[in-house]
Design an enzyme around this catalytic site. Sequence first.
Site, short mmCIF file in Angstrom:
data_model
loop_
_atom_site.label_atom_id
_atom_site.label_comp_id
_atom_site.label_asym_id
_atom_site.label_seq_id
_atom_site.Cartn_x
_atom_site.Cartn_y
_atom_site.Cartn_z
N THR A 276 1.04 9.56 29.05
CA THR A 276 0.50 11.35 28.72
C THR A 276 0.48 12.29 30.35
OG1 THR A 276 -1.55 11.37 27.62
CG2 THR A 276 -1.35 12.93 28.77
N THR A 277 1.04 12.80 29.72
CA THR A 277 0.98 13.90 31.31
C THR A 277 0.07 14.86 31.91
OG1 THR A 277 3.46 13.14 31.79
CG2 THR A 277 2.11 14.96 32.66
#
Length: 461
Positions: A276-277
């Site tokens: 995830t970012t």
Amino acid sequence: MRIVLASLMFLPAAIAAQNSVLVPRVNRAGPALTFDFPGMRIGVAEYDEGPTGTTVFYFPGKVVAAVDVRGGAPGTIFTDALRLGIRERRLDGVVFSGGSAYGLAAATGAAAALKPQRVRDGQWGTAAWFAGAIIYDIGGRRLSTVTPDEALGAAALNAAVEGRFPLGPRGAGRSAMEGYFFANKSTGGRDWPHSGQGGAFRQIGPTKIAVFTVVNAVGAVVDRNGRRVRCSYAPSTEDCGTIAGALAHRLPQLNTPSAASVGDGPAESAGLSSNTTITLVVTNQRLEVRELQRLAIQVHMSMSRAIQPFSTTDDGDALFAVTTDEVDNPSLSALDLSTIASETAWDAVLASVPPQDPVGPTAPIRVKASDLDSVIGTYEFPSGTRVVVAREGDQLHTTLVGSGGMFFSPKGNTLTPVAAREFLVSGPREDRVIFDVVDGHVTTMTLNPGQWAQKATVIHQ
């Protein structure tokens, strides 16, 4: 991040008890972005036993907020309320956290920490409101079941200060990694590099723009010359080459139209592919809600230049955009502001990649049998995983009890001495352990000393 339904049903009593005795670390030392943005406070708190952490962005005067969520596996809290198009300063802050689904508790912990102040100020009827998002930093990448909780969220809020954002493996980015798409799974992800949290700031006239991100992406971080920034887990001086070259190697079908030459590529691991970012864009310029929403979308889409590939089925990317709604700047349109924020976001992504630890010794050395005997014992990591170190002739070997993650093989490993009480773990990853001595006795075994050290305590010797 990947959420397994059973994981959301309960937090095992052993893990809860383990977290209950942890002490949050709020040390402000280390690399940081310093900037001028009154009205925003940032705090980080970490559990070294993870290692894992939480980053809190607190706005005492509240902010107008919007959100853009993309990717196939988001993990967020209170994002639905941000989609209602409310043109009022209601949001108290944003919380980023490690720990996968468990880490969402940090957001409620930050909100609960504001409750006594709300009661004292006669605002009991207005609950504190923190939106948040989490990254997946559990599983085999660290030998610990420690995760951020309400206490860590409260500690990060109470440690929040203006004008300073820690960079690299700090806060929610404490155990972040990037570039799994290109990692060689057959070597245990030897080329799966660490990342962290990054930030950048720009000012145009009275308008302030800040972007903060935690990069835990499937894709790799790419600089403005189209080159991968990092491509090794172990400290290395390797030239990572271009992202085009990396993609062509990973996807040979890009180079040929022949269906016969198209391979399946490396098999994906169900346990280590969750990424995830998570990003926050902050400005002080007054914007209509629709303009703030478009800013969120434009900046989020622009991040595909800095992280490739981006927003995959295994990413849970979320971007929050907020304004303190303080200044008008007729000379800077909403479109121009969004474009500048997009460039600032690229700077923030690049700032998330920490400097590497020093390259350690690799040449084997001879040690006395008594020195080998001094480190024989059973060592336990916070996850409960145990590594038994025994001597066979003039070599040390390990026996694994539990999950060794990326680091220890169920078939056992050989420990090769390269310095005093420092050993390489056999295998392609170049992991190493150092045995720590106090008063002449070994007390702990440190796995990969440096920014991402994990400690196991001796329980039998």
